[in-house]
Scaffold this motif. Structure first.
Motif, mmCIF file in Angstrom:
data_model
loop_
_atom_site.group_PDB
_atom_site.id
_atom_site.type_symbol
_atom_site.label_atom_id
_atom_site.label_comp_id
_atom_site.label_asym_id
_atom_site.label_seq_id
_atom_site.Cartn_x
_atom_site.Cartn_y
_atom_site.Cartn_z
ATOM 1 N N ALA A 137 0.839 -1.201 0.000
ATOM 2 C CA ALA A 137 0.000 0.000 0.000
ATOM 3 C C ALA A 137 0.876 1.253 0.000
ATOM 4 C CB ALA A 137 -0.921 0.004 1.222
ATOM 5 N N THR A 138 0.442 2.283 -0.710
ATOM 6 C CA THR A 138 1.203 3.528 -0.767
ATOM 7 C C THR A 138 0.780 4.525 0.306
ATOM 8 O OG1 THR A 138 -0.335 4.408 -2.411
ATOM 9 C CG2 THR A 138 1.629 3.276 -3.240
ATOM 10 N N SER A 139 -0.279 4.210 1.033
ATOM 11 C CA SER A 139 -0.758 5.103 2.096
ATOM 12 C C SER A 139 -1.357 4.266 3.222
ATOM 13 C CB SER A 139 -1.808 6.076 1.537
ATOM 14 O OG SER A 139 -2.915 5.366 1.023
ATOM 15 N N ILE A 140 -1.662 4.928 4.316
ATOM 16 C CA ILE A 140 -2.243 4.259 5.486
ATOM 17 C C ILE A 140 -3.742 4.541 5.547
ATOM 18 C CG2 ILE A 140 -2.293 4.219 8.015
ATOM 19 C CD1 ILE A 140 0.193 2.962 7.078
ATOM 20 N N SER A 141 -4.510 3.498 5.771
ATOM 21 C CA SER A 141 -5.950 3.647 5.984
ATOM 22 C C SER A 141 -6.356 2.699 7.107
ATOM 23 C CB SER A 141 -6.722 3.311 4.704
ATOM 24 O OG SER A 141 -6.703 1.904 4.470
ATOM 25 N N ARG A 142 -7.631 2.676 7.408
ATOM 26 C CA ARG A 142 -8.113 1.768 8.458
ATOM 27 C C ARG A 142 -7.964 0.300 8.038
ATOM 28 N NH1 ARG A 142 -10.645 4.940 12.144
ATOM 29 N NH2 ARG A 142 -11.381 6.975 11.404
ATOM 30 N N LEU A 143 -7.754 0.056 6.738
ATOM 31 C CA LEU A 143 -7.626 -1.311 6.236
ATOM 32 C C LEU A 143 -6.178 -1.797 6.226
ATOM 33 C CD1 LEU A 143 -10.046 -1.104 3.161
ATOM 34 C CD2 LEU A 143 -10.540 -1.993 5.458
ATOM 35 N N THR A 144 -5.231 -0.916 6.529
ATOM 36 C CA THR A 144 -3.818 -1.302 6.494
ATOM 37 C C THR A 144 -3.522 -2.326 7.585
ATOM 38 O OG1 THR A 144 -3.270 0.906 5.688
ATOM 39 C CG2 THR A 144 -1.442 -0.451 6.492
ATOM 40 N N SER A 145 -2.861 -3.397 7.203
ATOM 41 C CA SER A 145 -2.560 -4.478 8.146
ATOM 42 C C SER A 145 -1.322 -4.193 8.976
ATOM 43 C CB SER A 145 -2.357 -5.801 7.385
ATOM 44 O OG SER A 145 -3.433 -6.077 6.534
ATOM 45 N N LEU A 146 -0.331 -3.494 8.372
ATOM 46 C CA LEU A 146 0.960 -3.339 9.037
ATOM 47 C C LEU A 146 1.731 -2.176 8.421
ATOM 48 C CD1 LEU A 146 3.058 -4.716 11.020
ATOM 49 C CD2 LEU A 146 3.927 -5.916 9.007
ATOM 50 N N LEU A 147 2.427 -1.412 9.272
ATOM 51 C CA LEU A 147 3.357 -0.378 8.800
ATOM 52 C C LEU A 147 4.767 -0.813 9.155
ATOM 53 C CD1 LEU A 147 4.042 2.446 7.657
ATOM 54 C CD2 LEU A 147 3.824 3.331 9.989
ATOM 55 N N VAL A 148 5.658 -0.758 8.159
ATOM 56 C CA VAL A 148 7.069 -1.089 8.377
ATOM 57 C C VAL A 148 7.871 0.202 8.398
ATOM 58 C CG1 VAL A 148 9.064 -2.349 7.505
ATOM 59 C CG2 VAL A 148 6.759 -3.289 7.188
ATOM 60 N N THR A 149 8.538 0.502 9.509
ATOM 61 C CA THR A 149 9.353 1.706 9.623
ATOM 62 C C THR A 149 10.451 1.485 10.653
ATOM 63 O OG1 THR A 149 9.382 4.082 10.141
ATOM 64 C CG2 THR A 149 7.775 2.727 11.330
ATOM 65 N N ASN A 150 11.624 2.044 10.376
ATOM 66 C CA ASN A 150 12.728 1.986 11.338
ATOM 67 C C ASN A 150 12.718 3.175 12.281
ATOM 68 O OD1 ASN A 150 14.055 -0.453 10.430
ATOM 69 N ND2 ASN A 150 14.614 0.667 8.585
ATOM 70 N N ASP A 151 11.758 4.085 12.088
ATOM 71 C CA ASP A 151 11.680 5.275 12.923
ATOM 72 C C ASP A 151 10.232 5.499 13.367
ATOM 73 O OD1 ASP A 151 12.274 7.587 14.248
ATOM 74 O OD2 ASP A 151 12.535 8.815 12.451
ATOM 75 N N PRO A 152 9.750 4.686 14.305
ATOM 76 C CA PRO A 152 8.338 4.766 14.711
ATOM 77 C C PRO A 152 7.974 6.041 15.456
ATOM 78 C CG PRO A 152 9.545 3.255 16.140
ATOM 79 C CD PRO A 152 10.473 3.617 15.022
ATOM 80 N N ASP A 153 8.981 6.830 15.860
ATOM 81 C CA ASP A 153 8.697 8.071 16.574
ATOM 82 C C ASP A 153 8.718 9.293 15.655
ATOM 83 O OD1 ASP A 153 8.510 6.788 19.089
ATOM 84 O OD2 ASP A 153 10.690 6.747 19.237
ATOM 85 N N SER A 154 8.915 9.069 14.352
ATOM 86 C CA SER A 154 8.970 10.198 13.422
ATOM 87 C C SER A 154 7.578 10.790 13.236
ATOM 88 C CB SER A 154 9.526 9.750 12.066
ATOM 89 O OG SER A 154 8.566 8.969 11.373
ATOM 90 N N GLY A 155 7.537 11.960 12.645
ATOM 91 C CA GLY A 155 6.253 12.631 12.432
ATOM 92 C C GLY A 155 5.757 12.537 11.011
ATOM 93 N N THR A 156 6.190 11.497 10.264
ATOM 94 C CA THR A 156 5.703 11.360 8.893
ATOM 95 C C THR A 156 4.200 11.089 8.898
ATOM 96 O OG1 THR A 156 6.059 8.965 8.762
ATOM 97 C CG2 THR A 156 7.936 10.384 8.192
ATOM 98 N N SER A 157 3.558 11.422 7.783
ATOM 99 C CA SER A 157 2.100 11.269 7.723
ATOM 100 C C SER A 157 1.683 9.815 7.929
ATOM 101 C CB SER A 157 1.573 11.782 6.378
ATOM 102 O OG SER A 157 2.132 11.055 5.301
#
Length: 328
Positions: free
Chosen positions: A277-297
């Motif tokens: 997925a290119t964006s986050i919605s209520r249907l997103t199963s998982l977000l992969v990030t090495n910086d979970p404290d960042s302020g990205t959208s």
């Protein structure tokens, strides 16, 4: 920790012990903004722990393709005749960066361009952390009309001589960074440092119709060109649950730096039967990030929706055991 910084910075002549020992203020001009664009010139100002200039360096680079928006950076194919390839200047560039925090305006862009060039040269960029002057100006709550470099320069009375010239942009940035750094130290502000993850894998995928030689015309591109992926054939089984395997059909999104080049990571997810997925919605199963404290959208929306978050290393392990989709 913030209390410790405030105590040290409040006494005359003191400096926060947690602050870095040196900085490399960097600006790179490029052939465009996409993942397959190239660095065409680079400027570096080396600063000591308190922001004083130690040295500066500049080079043009043969991008091995059309130079791109000449009307912005002013570097034509003719002016680049005989310029070194990035592989030729990678060592010298590295000596300017090594042991220092990379400072740039919109630092994620400069870092990604640098990391990709080093990955192409099969060398690791010697950068561990970066600091974005946009993020620092926000931390300091500077009264700016916007966060463009010219606005930051005007705030500190710094005169720009040659906009979009890598060395002059780096000079301007160094001159606005010094008072910003001192203000942060005096207030005991924690610097917004982020980890830089060098690319461990890279593959070039030229854009369809992209001119690769100096003779072709420039084709503008966005931040990351979208890639046509096959439609995921499996239904979305819902959110990822910790301590459970991923399941085919899950919607996975990515945010921030990754040590494996992003497109390769996304390809592996697709091959495993996941929906990238290119964006986050209520249907997103998982977000992969090495910086979970960042302020990205994406990170902000993941928090709002309660989307599970894992880092790249954990995701890599999960990819090794993806559960087949349920039979309909």
């Amino acid at each position: 920790m913030l209390e410790d910084l405030t105590t040290e910075a409040s006494s005359p002549g003191a400096w926060p012990a947690a602050y870095p020992q040196g900085y490399a203020v960097v600006d790179v001009e490029t052939t465009g903004l996409a993942r397959d664009d190239r660095i065409i010139s680079a400027g570096v100002y080396q600063l000591d722990a308190r922001g004083e200039v130690e040295d500066h360096w500049y080079t043009v680079v043969d991008p091995e393709r059309d130079p791109g928006p000449v009307w912005i950076h002013g570097l034509t194919s003719e002016s680049l005749e005989g310029a070194p390839l990035f592989a030729d200047i990678a060592g010298e560039f590295a000596t300017r960066l090594e042991g220092r925090v990379l400072v740039a305006h919109n630092a994620v862009f400069d870092w990604q361009m640098i990391a990709r060039e080093y990955a192409r040269a099969r060398v690791q960029a010697p950068v561990k952390q970066r600091l974005c002057t946009i993020a620092l100006s926000k931390e300091l709550a500077l009264p700016l009309p916007n966060h463009k470099l010219e606005s930051l320069a005007a705030h500190f009375g710094v005169v720009q001589r040659r906009a979009h010239h890598a060395l002059d942009d780096a000079r301007v940035l160094a001159e606005v960074f010094r008072p910003s750094l001192r203000t942060a130290a005096a207030r005991g502000v924690r610097l917004p440092l982020l980890e830089c993850l060098p690319l461990t894998e890279w593959t070039d995928r030229p854009r369809l119709g992209q001119q690769t030689g100096h003779g072709g015309g420039y084709r503008p591109a966005g931040w990351r060109p979208s890639r046509k992926r096959p439609v995921c054939p499996y239904p979305n089984p819902g959110r990822y649950a910790p301590d459970r395997p991923l399941k085919q059909g899950m919607r996975v999104a990515f945010s921030g730096d990754t040590s494996v080049e992003r497109d390769l990571l996304e390809d592996r997810a697709t091959e495993a039967g996941l929906h990238v997925a290119t964006s986050i919605s209520r249907l997103t199963s998982l977000l992969v990030t090495n910086d979970p404290d960042s302020g990205t959208s994406k990170v902000v929306k993941a928090r709002q929706y309660g989307t599970p978050v894992v880092d790249e290393a954990a995701f890599g392990q999960l990819l090794g055991d993806v559960e087949p989709a349920s039979e309909s």
